[in-house]
Design a protein around this motif. Structure first.
Motif, short mmCIF file in Angstrom:
data_model
loop_
_atom_site.label_atom_id
_atom_site.label_comp_id
_atom_site.label_asym_id
_atom_site.label_seq_id
_atom_site.Cartn_x
_atom_site.Cartn_y
_atom_site.Cartn_z
N ARG A 197 -2.69 11.89 5.11
CA ARG A 197 -1.63 11.62 4.15
C ARG A 197 -0.34 11.44 4.92
O ARG A 197 -0.02 12.27 5.79
CB ARG A 197 -1.50 12.79 3.16
CG ARG A 197 -0.44 12.64 2.09
CD ARG A 197 -0.38 13.93 1.29
NE ARG A 197 0.50 13.85 0.13
CZ ARG A 197 0.81 14.88 -0.64
NH1 ARG A 197 0.32 16.09 -0.36
NH2 ARG A 197 1.61 14.72 -1.68
N ALA A 215 -2.89 6.71 7.22
CA ALA A 215 -3.70 6.70 6.00
C ALA A 215 -5.10 6.15 6.29
O ALA A 215 -6.10 6.68 5.78
CB ALA A 215 -3.01 5.87 4.92
N ARG A 227 6.65 2.29 8.97
CA ARG A 227 5.66 1.58 8.16
C ARG A 227 4.32 1.41 8.86
O ARG A 227 3.26 1.62 8.26
CB ARG A 227 6.22 0.22 7.72
CG ARG A 227 6.56 -0.70 8.91
CD ARG A 227 7.55 -1.79 8.49
NE ARG A 227 7.89 -2.67 9.60
CZ ARG A 227 8.78 -2.37 10.54
NH1 ARG A 227 9.39 -1.20 10.52
NH2 ARG A 227 9.06 -3.22 11.51
N ARG A 283 0.82 -1.21 0.00
CA ARG A 283 0.00 0.00 0.00
C ARG A 283 0.86 1.26 0.00
O ARG A 283 0.39 2.34 -0.38
CB ARG A 283 -0.92 0.00 1.23
CG ARG A 283 -2.02 -1.04 1.19
CD ARG A 283 -2.72 -1.17 2.53
NE ARG A 283 -1.84 -1.77 3.54
CZ ARG A 283 -2.22 -2.07 4.78
NH1 ARG A 283 -3.46 -1.78 5.17
NH2 ARG A 283 -1.38 -2.63 5.63
N ILE A 284 2.10 1.13 0.46
CA ILE A 284 3.00 2.28 0.53
C ILE A 284 3.67 2.48 -0.83
O ILE A 284 4.27 1.55 -1.38
CB ILE A 284 4.04 2.09 1.64
CG1 ILE A 284 3.33 1.99 3.01
CG2 ILE A 284 5.05 3.22 1.64
CD1 ILE A 284 4.26 1.71 4.18
N GLU A 285 3.56 3.68 -1.37
CA GLU A 285 4.15 4.01 -2.66
C GLU A 285 5.48 4.73 -2.47
O GLU A 285 5.79 5.23 -1.37
CB GLU A 285 3.19 4.90 -3.46
CG GLU A 285 1.83 4.25 -3.73
CD GLU A 285 0.90 5.18 -4.47
OE1 GLU A 285 1.04 5.27 -5.71
OE2 GLU A 285 0.07 5.83 -3.81
N VAL A 336 0.70 3.50 7.61
CA VAL A 336 -0.54 2.80 7.20
C VAL A 336 -1.69 3.19 8.13
O VAL A 336 -2.82 3.42 7.67
CB VAL A 336 -0.30 1.28 7.19
CG1 VAL A 336 -1.61 0.52 7.00
CG2 VAL A 336 0.68 0.91 6.08
N HIS A 346 5.19 7.11 0.67
CA HIS A 346 3.97 7.86 0.95
C HIS A 346 2.74 6.97 0.79
O HIS A 346 2.74 6.03 -0.02
CB HIS A 346 3.87 9.10 0.06
CG HIS A 346 4.07 8.84 -1.41
ND1 HIS A 346 3.03 8.69 -2.30
CD2 HIS A 346 5.21 8.70 -2.14
CE1 HIS A 346 3.51 8.47 -3.52
NE2 HIS A 346 4.83 8.47 -3.45
N VAL A 347 1.72 7.29 1.53
CA VAL A 347 0.46 6.55 1.48
C VAL A 347 -0.65 7.47 1.98
O VAL A 347 -0.42 8.33 2.83
CB VAL A 347 0.54 5.25 2.33
CG1 VAL A 347 0.76 5.56 3.82
CG2 VAL A 347 -0.68 4.37 2.13
#
Length: 311
Positions: A56, A51, A44, A4-6, A48, A21-22
């Motif tokens: 953000r 988010a 991490r 899910r983390i970009e 999450v 970012h997520v």
């Protein structure tokens, strides 16, 4: 790693800096600031959770850490530069105001940003280090104190050079998860304080070790120790004398940092109340130096509840 983390890259001060970012939340942006031996991955769990709460979340790797480029001239690396990196990230992403979440040496550039640019900071959450305008000294600690050792030119290079990256990260996480300050005896180095038979913390998995190892194999360890251990942490010239925003400090009750003589005295002093009049301090009973990884659900709830009060 969490899919899910970009991941993206920004050009900041001429360097290619990596950010994880997520979340697309319009309510607020949280900027997570790592310490050593950490990178974006250290946050991490908090990213999450942020988010999921509608925020953000952005976590950079500082220059020379993880996936970010190192400084061209290591001798020119500075604390002011790290603050400028955080400010540059906000400007590049058109973020006018942010919630800062920081730990370990990352609190220094985060605090500098809050003191120099209070108009850009909604509030500050820190792990393990209370609000500081000027750095604490380490007088009263013996010669084998890990910070003294890692300041010494050539010493950590020789110490770390005996082992591969995986072993170094494993040893540091094991040592720094304890409640005792890492102090080597005469004739002993910091990496000698734990060997492969010393168990890792239960919450630190082989997958976590592999993630840190992969990222530090890309960046190396010597660049990473330059600023926190070999650069004078002077008060930022632009810094105001007190924090104007709400602050939350989450302390692991078994964090070795609480054994620093100067910190013990400072935590109960009037000075802390003067520079951070709107500051909450919360202790997690079994928490270590890495409490945000050790008890992520507890830390996440404290962080999100605090931010929701100040959105």
């Amino acid at each position: 790693m969490d899919q899910r983390i970009e991941h993206s890259y920004l050009s900041i001060r001429g360097l290619k800096l990596h950010i994880a970012h997520v979340g697309k939340g319009e309510t607020a942006t949280l900027l997570f600031v790592h310490g050593f031996p950490e990178v974006w991955y250290s946050w991490r769990h908090q990213m999450v959770a942020a988010a999921a709460a509608g925020f953000r979340a952005i976590a950079p790797d500082f220059p020379g850490y993880g996936l970010s480029e190192p400084p061209v001239d290591l001798a020119q690396a500075s604390w002011e530069g790290l603050m400028s990196d955080l400010l540059g990230i906000l400007d590049s992403l058109s973020i006018s105001k942010v919630f800062l979440v920081a730990k370990d040496f990352g609190v220094k550039p985060a605090y500098d940003l809050a003191l120099c640019h209070p108009d850009r900071v909604c509030s500050v959450v820190t792990i393990g280090v209370p609000p500081l305008v000027e750095s604490l000294d380490f007088s009263g600690l013996p010669e084998g104190f890990y910070i003294y050792r890692w300041r010494e030119p050539g010493r950590p290079e020789a110490d770390f050079g005996r082992f591969d990256t995986r072993r170094i990260i494993r040893t540091i996480y094991t040592l720094f998860s304890k409640s005792e300050i890492p102090i080597a005896k005469q004739g002993q180095e910091i990496m000698d304080l734990a060997d492969e038979s010393t168990p890792m913390p239960q919450w630190f998995t082989e997958e976590d070790l592999s993630a840190y190892t992969d990222l530090y194999e890309k960046s190396g360890l010597m660049t990473a120790i330059q600023i926190p251990y070999r650069t004078n942490a002077a008060k930022a010239e632009c810094a105001k004398s007190r924090f104007e925003m709400p602050m939350l400090v989450i302390m692991g009750h078994k964090d070795y940092i609480l054994e620093f003589p100067a910190l013990k005295e400072y935590m109960s002093s009037e000075k802390l109340k003067e520079i951070a009049p709107d500051c909450e301090i919360t202790y997690i009973p079994e928490g270590s130096h890495f409490v945000q990884e050790q008890f992520p659900d507890h830390v996440n709830q404290l962080m999100i509840d605090f931010i929701n009060k100040h959105v």
